[in-house]
Design a protein around this motif. Structure first.
Motif, PDB file in Angstrom:
ATOM      1  N   GLN A 145     -28.699  20.100  58.511  1.00  0.00           N
ATOM      2  CA  GLN A 145     -28.348  21.468  58.149  1.00  0.00           C
ATOM      3  C   GLN A 145     -26.915  21.567  57.617  1.00  0.00           C
ATOM      4  O   GLN A 145     -26.021  20.851  58.084  1.00  0.00           O
ATOM      5  N   ASN A 146     -26.707  22.467  56.656  1.00  0.00           N
ATOM      6  CA  ASN A 146     -25.365  22.694  56.124  1.00  0.00           C
ATOM      7  C   ASN A 146     -24.660  23.767  56.943  1.00  0.00           C
ATOM      8  O   ASN A 146     -25.304  24.585  57.590  1.00  0.00           O
ATOM      9  N   LEU A 147     -23.352  23.735  56.861  1.00  0.00           N
ATOM     10  CA  LEU A 147     -22.561  24.788  57.486  1.00  0.00           C
ATOM     11  C   LEU A 147     -22.197  25.793  56.394  1.00  0.00           C
ATOM     12  O   LEU A 147     -21.664  25.408  55.346  1.00  0.00           O
ATOM     13  N   GLN A 148     -22.503  27.060  56.646  1.00  0.00           N
ATOM     14  CA  GLN A 148     -22.127  28.063  55.640  1.00  0.00           C
ATOM     15  C   GLN A 148     -20.670  28.467  55.830  1.00  0.00           C
ATOM     16  O   GLN A 148     -20.269  28.870  56.923  1.00  0.00           O
ATOM     17  N   CYS A 149     -19.885  28.363  54.753  1.00  0.00           N
ATOM     18  CA  CYS A 149     -18.482  28.744  54.793  1.00  0.00           C
ATOM     19  C   CYS A 149     -18.306  29.905  53.817  1.00  0.00           C
ATOM     20  O   CYS A 149     -18.602  29.761  52.622  1.00  0.00           O
ATOM     21  N   VAL A 150     -17.828  31.028  54.331  1.00  0.00           N
ATOM     22  CA  VAL A 150     -17.761  32.225  53.498  1.00  0.00           C
ATOM     23  C   VAL A 150     -16.329  32.422  52.989  1.00  0.00           C
ATOM     24  O   VAL A 150     -15.377  32.470  53.765  1.00  0.00           O
ATOM     25  N   VAL A 151     -16.225  32.521  51.654  1.00  0.00           N
ATOM     26  CA  VAL A 151     -14.924  32.612  51.006  1.00  0.00           C
ATOM     27  C   VAL A 151     -14.724  34.043  50.495  1.00  0.00           C
ATOM     28  O   VAL A 151     -15.594  34.586  49.830  1.00  0.00           O
ATOM     29  N   ASP A 152     -13.576  34.618  50.822  1.00  0.00           N
ATOM     30  CA  ASP A 152     -13.240  35.919  50.230  1.00  0.00           C
ATOM     31  C   ASP A 152     -12.467  35.606  48.949  1.00  0.00           C
ATOM     32  O   ASP A 152     -11.275  35.291  48.987  1.00  0.00           O
ATOM     33  N   PHE A 153     -13.177  35.667  47.798  1.00  0.00           N
ATOM     34  CA  PHE A 153     -12.571  35.076  46.588  1.00  0.00           C
ATOM     35  C   PHE A 153     -11.316  35.777  46.116  1.00  0.00           C
ATOM     36  O   PHE A 153     -10.511  35.205  45.406  1.00  0.00           O
ATOM     37  N   ASP A 154     -11.114  37.028  46.522  1.00  0.00           N
ATOM     38  CA  ASP A 154      -9.888  37.724  46.133  1.00  0.00           C
ATOM     39  C   ASP A 154      -8.642  37.054  46.697  1.00  0.00           C
ATOM     40  O   ASP A 154      -7.575  37.117  46.105  1.00  0.00           O
ATOM     41  N   SER A 155      -8.812  36.422  47.875  1.00  0.00           N
ATOM     42  CA  SER A 155      -7.615  35.841  48.489  1.00  0.00           C
ATOM     43  C   SER A 155      -7.395  34.379  48.095  1.00  0.00           C
ATOM     44  O   SER A 155      -6.565  33.703  48.675  1.00  0.00           O
ATOM     45  N   PHE A 156      -8.184  33.878  47.123  1.00  0.00           N
ATOM     46  CA  PHE A 156      -7.988  32.481  46.710  1.00  0.00           C
ATOM     47  C   PHE A 156      -7.656  32.383  45.231  1.00  0.00           C
ATOM     48  O   PHE A 156      -8.123  33.181  44.416  1.00  0.00           O
ATOM     49  N   ASP A 157      -6.883  31.367  44.951  1.00  0.00           N
ATOM     50  CA  ASP A 157      -6.488  31.073  43.589  1.00  0.00           C
ATOM     51  C   ASP A 157      -7.723  30.678  42.766  1.00  0.00           C
ATOM     52  O   ASP A 157      -8.551  29.883  43.202  1.00  0.00           O
ATOM     53  N   GLU A 158      -7.835  31.215  41.576  1.00  0.00           N
ATOM     54  CA  GLU A 158      -9.002  30.949  40.729  1.00  0.00           C
ATOM     55  C   GLU A 158      -9.140  29.461  40.403  1.00  0.00           C
ATOM     56  O   GLU A 158     -10.236  28.918  40.371  1.00  0.00           O
ATOM     57  N   GLU A 159      -7.993  28.816  40.184  1.00  0.00           N
ATOM     58  CA  GLU A 159      -8.002  27.382  39.859  1.00  0.00           C
ATOM     59  C   GLU A 159      -8.602  26.565  40.993  1.00  0.00           C
ATOM     60  O   GLU A 159      -9.309  25.583  40.774  1.00  0.00           O
ATOM     61  N   LEU A 160      -8.303  26.987  42.219  1.00  0.00           N
ATOM     62  CA  LEU A 160      -8.833  26.280  43.395  1.00  0.00           C
ATOM     63  C   LEU A 160     -10.347  26.492  43.484  1.00  0.00           C
ATOM     64  O   LEU A 160     -11.111  25.541  43.665  1.00  0.00           O
ATOM     65  N   LEU A 161     -10.772  27.740  43.299  1.00  0.00           N
ATOM     66  CA  LEU A 161     -12.208  28.042  43.404  1.00  0.00           C
ATOM     67  C   LEU A 161     -13.012  27.243  42.373  1.00  0.00           C
ATOM     68  O   LEU A 161     -14.126  26.817  42.641  1.00  0.00           O
ATOM     69  N   LYS A 162     -12.406  27.015  41.208  1.00  0.00           N
ATOM     70  CA  LYS A 162     -13.086  26.268  40.147  1.00  0.00           C
ATOM     71  C   LYS A 162     -13.390  24.832  40.552  1.00  0.00           C
ATOM     72  O   LYS A 162     -14.276  24.189  39.997  1.00  0.00           O
TER      73      LYS A 162
END
Ligand code: 4AD
Ligand code: MG
Length: 477
Positions: free
Chosen positions: A43-60
């Protein structure tokens, strides 16, 4: 702060505690949900990201296949299918994976394609489940022998003898292949080779295991085994692992009892310890079988089949009885077998073995007392002087999974047999010594580990139950 595995986190009661977890991204949905897996469980672990608080470059960089470290808090999951999830506070990218190039995308890949990606296929659900079952089985095997007072013996990988007399061996030599030293007769002079004689990779640890059984009593080997047969089947590897117990004072009946108890015990172990992986593999098999014609589908689902084997007595049948059954069988009379069974003495092919197991008896079968002519030199001759105390265990969907025998313990009979086959006494003087000094009835068998893993996982091809398969024309990786 130290990291915790996905497996451990999934069984932790969430209380907004801070956690740190490493893994590979299985999927990243809606720039919000990371499915993280570290191999500790299916099973995978679900990790929930609040994308507003992260740098776009990192999310990419959070692509399927990337290795990341996640910090966050463990909370009760809002979504379906999981009890906990991580609210992510920080992400560290260990290493990205270019989505244009990473071969293991979150979609169905064929087994053939994945074999060409054997270094990355372990990132798929199927292969991680298979390899966890394989590892668990391996542990169960060692545990079984330990609990039953067997000693583990590491038998040599380089040997000077051909235990099975089949002559299908990989040579081991350090001579210059372009310009080897020659004898007066013009043959390669192995006296000048590394070991001063011809040597090969072992085809079986049995002969050496016998020497140790005749001193330690109950021993087993579990090691790599090599056969240079040009068999391109779903059941053959050029390099496989074999478990070979050998027991002093055991006769063939004791040997069959041991093999049956041993196999049932390790299967029971995986049923209890690999539940999640087996359920996944069972579903995989169900999906796969839907694509097959009805007649070829198995009557039982995977776990049911494992339970069936663990709970039912194996049918013991002599070779002579089996030949009668086969001779009178429908496929034989209607000439459906590729090799028709006409007379006693015929070697059994896998089509015959599978008929006996899957159609006739519908359970695992132990065949014993084979004709001496079709078996190895070391098997004990019966009073009828035609058959030997051999036994093969045949499994549904697999065919032969175990080959074993009571060993010829009488010096004169063994020497006679070797002579008739042209096996030189001086090649096996040490093996004959066992019959000169304190000889005794003894028996053993070999279980092909990958065939057991095939059975336990319901996989269809032996190349998919060993990390890096070695088969003819194939030794990449
Ligand atoms: O029947 P086999 O050849 O028996 C022996 O080698 C004996 N010396 C064993 C013993 O009595 N100690 O091989 C034993 C088992 C087979 O039943 C099969 O499960 C497996 O080893 N095996 C293979 N598995 C994968 N690929 C191959 N090429 C195999 N050849 C044998
Ligand atoms: Mg065999």
């Amino acid at each position: 702060m130290s990291t915790t595995s996905v497996k451990e986190l999934l069984s932790t009661v969430p209380s907004k505690q801070s956690i740190l977890v490493n893994g590979w991204v299985k999927a990243f949905r809606s720039n919000r949900f990371i499915a993280l897996n570290d191999g500790s469980c299916l099973q995978n672990l679900q990790c929930v990201v609040d994308f507003d608080s992260f740098d776009e470059e990192l999310l990419k960089q959070i692509n399927t296949g990337a290795a990341i470290k996640v910090s966050g808090t463990l909370v009760e999951s809002q979504g379906k299918g999981q009890t906990v999830e991580v609210q992510v506070t920080d992400i560290f990218i260990h290493g990205g994976a270019d989505p244009e190039k990473y071969p293991i995308q979150p979609k169905k890949h064929s087994m053939e394609f994945l074999r060409e990606q054997a270094h990355l296929r372990i990132r798929t659900n199927t292969f991680s489940a298979v390899m966890r079952v394989r590892s668990t089985l391996s542990f169960a095997i060692h545990q079984y022998f330990r609990e039953n007072d067997f000693q583990l013996v590491h038998t040599p990988i380089i040997t000077g003898s051909d235990a099975e007399g089949a002559g299908e061996m990989f040579r081991v030599s350090t001579l210059d292949p372009k310009n080897p030293p020659l004898t007066d007769e013009g043959n390669v002079n192995h006296k000048e080779d590394f070991f001063g004689k011809e040597t090969n990779l072992t085809v079986s640890g049995q002969l050496e295991a016998e020497t140790y059984a005749m001193g330690l009593g109950k021993v087993y080997t579990f090691g790599p085994t090599f056969r240079a047969e040009n068999s391109n089947t779903t059941r053959h590897l050029a390099e496989f692992w074999m478990i070979e117990p050998e027991v002093a004072f055991n006769d063939l009946d004791d040997n069959m009892d041991l093999a049956e108890d041993f196999i049932k015990s390790v299967i029971r172990y995986v049923i209890t310890h690999c539940e999640e992986d087996l359920r996944f593999l069972e579903n995989r098999l169900l999906q796969e079988e839907k694509t097959k014609p009805q007649a070829e589908r198995s009557e039982m689902a995977l776990i049911e089949k494992l339970r069936f084997v663990a709970d039912n007595t194996f049918k013991r049948v002599s070779y002579t009885e089996a030949i009668e059954i086969l001779r009178n069988s429908k496929p034989n009379k209607k000439k459906k077998f590729q090799y028709l069974i006409n007379e006693w003495g015929a070697d059994l092919q896998s089509e015959h073995e599978r008929f006996l197991v899957e159609k006739h008896f519908k359970c695992p079968v132990i065949l014993f007392d084979y004709p001496a002519k079709i078996k190895a030199f070391y098997m004990r001759l019966n009073e009828d002087e035609k058959t030997v105390r051999a036994m093969d265990i045949l499994f549904p969907g697999i065919g032969e999974i175990v080959g074993g025998s009571q060993r010829e313990e009488r010096l004169d009979v063994l020497v006679e047999k070797m002579k008739s086959l042209g096996i030189e006494e001086k090649e096996l003087w040490w093996y004959l010594d066992l019959r000169k000094f304190g000889t005794a009835v003894h028996s053993g068998f070999g279980l092909g580990f990958e065939r057991l893993v095939l059975f336990a996982t319901g996989m269809g091809n032996i190349r998919d139950v060993i990390p890096f398969p070695r088969t003819p024309q194939n030794a990449e990786f």
